[in-house]
Design a protein around this motif. Structure first.
Motif, short mmCIF file in Angstrom:
data_model
loop_
_atom_site.label_atom_id
_atom_site.label_comp_id
_atom_site.label_asym_id
_atom_site.label_seq_id
_atom_site.Cartn_x
_atom_site.Cartn_y
_atom_site.Cartn_z
N LYS A 1 5.66 -20.91 -15.09
CA LYS A 1 4.45 -20.09 -15.05
C LYS A 1 4.66 -18.86 -15.92
O LYS A 1 4.66 -18.95 -17.13
N CYS A 2 4.84 -17.71 -15.31
CA CYS A 2 4.95 -16.45 -16.05
C CYS A 2 6.38 -16.13 -16.48
O CYS A 2 6.58 -15.28 -17.35
N GLY A 3 7.35 -16.73 -15.85
CA GLY A 3 8.73 -16.54 -16.29
C GLY A 3 9.53 -15.48 -15.55
O GLY A 3 10.65 -15.18 -15.94
N LEU A 4 8.98 -14.89 -14.50
CA LEU A 4 9.75 -13.90 -13.75
C LEU A 4 10.79 -14.59 -12.88
O LEU A 4 10.60 -15.71 -12.43
N VAL A 5 11.89 -13.89 -12.65
CA VAL A 5 12.98 -14.38 -11.81
C VAL A 5 13.26 -13.33 -10.74
O VAL A 5 13.34 -12.14 -11.05
N ARG A 6 13.40 -13.76 -9.50
CA ARG A 6 13.66 -12.82 -8.41
C ARG A 6 15.02 -12.15 -8.60
O ARG A 6 16.02 -12.81 -8.87
N SER A 7 15.05 -10.83 -8.40
CA SER A 7 16.29 -10.07 -8.52
C SER A 7 17.03 -10.09 -7.18
O SER A 7 16.43 -10.37 -6.13
N PRO A 8 18.32 -9.76 -7.18
CA PRO A 8 19.05 -9.67 -5.91
C PRO A 8 18.43 -8.64 -4.95
O PRO A 8 18.41 -8.84 -3.74
N ASP B 1 0.80 -1.22 0.00
CA ASP B 1 0.00 0.00 0.00
C ASP B 1 0.84 1.27 0.00
O ASP B 1 0.38 2.31 -0.46
N SER B 2 2.04 1.24 0.52
CA SER B 2 2.86 2.45 0.60
C SER B 2 3.83 2.58 -0.58
O SER B 2 4.73 3.40 -0.53
N ASP B 3 3.66 1.81 -1.60
CA ASP B 3 4.52 1.83 -2.79
C ASP B 3 5.97 1.47 -2.47
O ASP B 3 6.88 1.85 -3.20
N ALA B 4 6.20 0.76 -1.38
CA ALA B 4 7.56 0.32 -1.04
C ALA B 4 7.92 -0.96 -1.79
O ALA B 4 9.09 -1.31 -1.87
N CYS B 5 6.93 -1.64 -2.34
CA CYS B 5 7.17 -2.88 -3.09
C CYS B 5 8.00 -2.57 -4.33
O CYS B 5 7.68 -1.65 -5.10
N ILE B 6 9.06 -3.33 -4.52
CA ILE B 6 9.97 -3.08 -5.65
C ILE B 6 9.75 -4.06 -6.79
O ILE B 6 10.51 -4.07 -7.76
N CYS B 7 8.73 -4.88 -6.70
CA CYS B 7 8.50 -5.92 -7.70
C CYS B 7 7.91 -5.34 -8.99
O CYS B 7 7.05 -4.46 -8.94
N PRO B 8 8.37 -5.85 -10.12
CA PRO B 8 7.83 -5.37 -11.39
C PRO B 8 6.46 -5.98 -11.69
O PRO B 8 6.08 -6.99 -11.11
N GLU B 9 5.76 -5.36 -12.60
CA GLU B 9 4.49 -5.92 -13.06
C GLU B 9 4.79 -7.09 -13.99
O GLU B 9 5.67 -7.03 -14.84
N GLN C 1 15.22 -7.90 -4.72
CA GLN C 1 14.03 -8.52 -4.13
C GLN C 1 14.42 -9.51 -3.04
O GLN C 1 13.78 -9.55 -1.98
N LEU C 2 15.45 -10.29 -3.27
CA LEU C 2 15.90 -11.25 -2.28
C LEU C 2 16.40 -10.55 -1.02
O LEU C 2 16.09 -10.98 0.10
N GLN C 3 17.15 -9.44 -1.19
CA GLN C 3 17.65 -8.70 -0.03
C GLN C 3 16.50 -8.03 0.72
O GLN C 3 16.48 -8.03 1.95
N ALA C 4 15.55 -7.46 -0.02
CA ALA C 4 14.40 -6.82 0.63
C ALA C 4 13.59 -7.84 1.42
O ALA C 4 13.13 -7.55 2.54
N ARG C 5 13.43 -9.03 0.88
CA ARG C 5 12.69 -10.08 1.59
C ARG C 5 13.44 -10.51 2.85
O ARG C 5 12.84 -10.69 3.92
N ALA C 6 14.76 -10.66 2.73
CA ALA C 6 15.57 -11.04 3.90
C ALA C 6 15.49 -9.96 4.97
O ALA C 6 15.37 -10.27 6.17
N ASP C 7 15.53 -8.69 4.57
CA ASP C 7 15.43 -7.59 5.53
C ASP C 7 14.05 -7.59 6.20
O ASP C 7 13.94 -7.37 7.41
#
Length: 96
Positions: free
Chosen positions: A57-64, A32-40, A66-72
């Motif tokens: 599925k759709c073919g997206l691959v997690r970026s470094p 909701d706060s636009d902090a999400c860094i994931c692409p459409e 995204q992985l760091q943001a998830r770990a944080d």
């Protein structure tokens, strides 16, 4: 009190659609706060849907990032849970 429709129970002040979206499935940031860094997703149009990252599925691959943001986010969630647990242990329900 506002009237939201005949099918809502008495005392209902909002619709179920007004609830916060919560953290992103992929990066763990607040959607909701636009902090999400994931692409459409170019296939389905979703954003932050972990199903888009499943192989085949759709073919997206997690970026470094995204992985760091998830770990944080997971570290912050763990720290919050630990703080709540400690507060509960220091002030158990019997003394409330």
């Amino acid at each position: 009190m506002a009237n939201f429709g005949w099918s809502y129970p008495a005392g209902c002040r909002s619709t179920p659609y007004d609830e916060p979206a919560g953290p992103c499935d992929v990066c763990g940031q607040d959607v909701d706060s636009d902090a999400c860094i994931c692409p459409e997703c170019p296939e389905c149009g979703g954003c932050g849907d972990s199903r888009c990252y499943v192989p085949g599925k759709c073919g997206l691959v997690r970026s470094p990032e995204q992985l760091q943001a998830r770990a944080d986010a997971e570290a912050a969630w763990k720290a919050e849970a630990d703080a709540e647990r400690l507060a509960f242990e220091l002030d158990p329900p019997e003394t409330w």
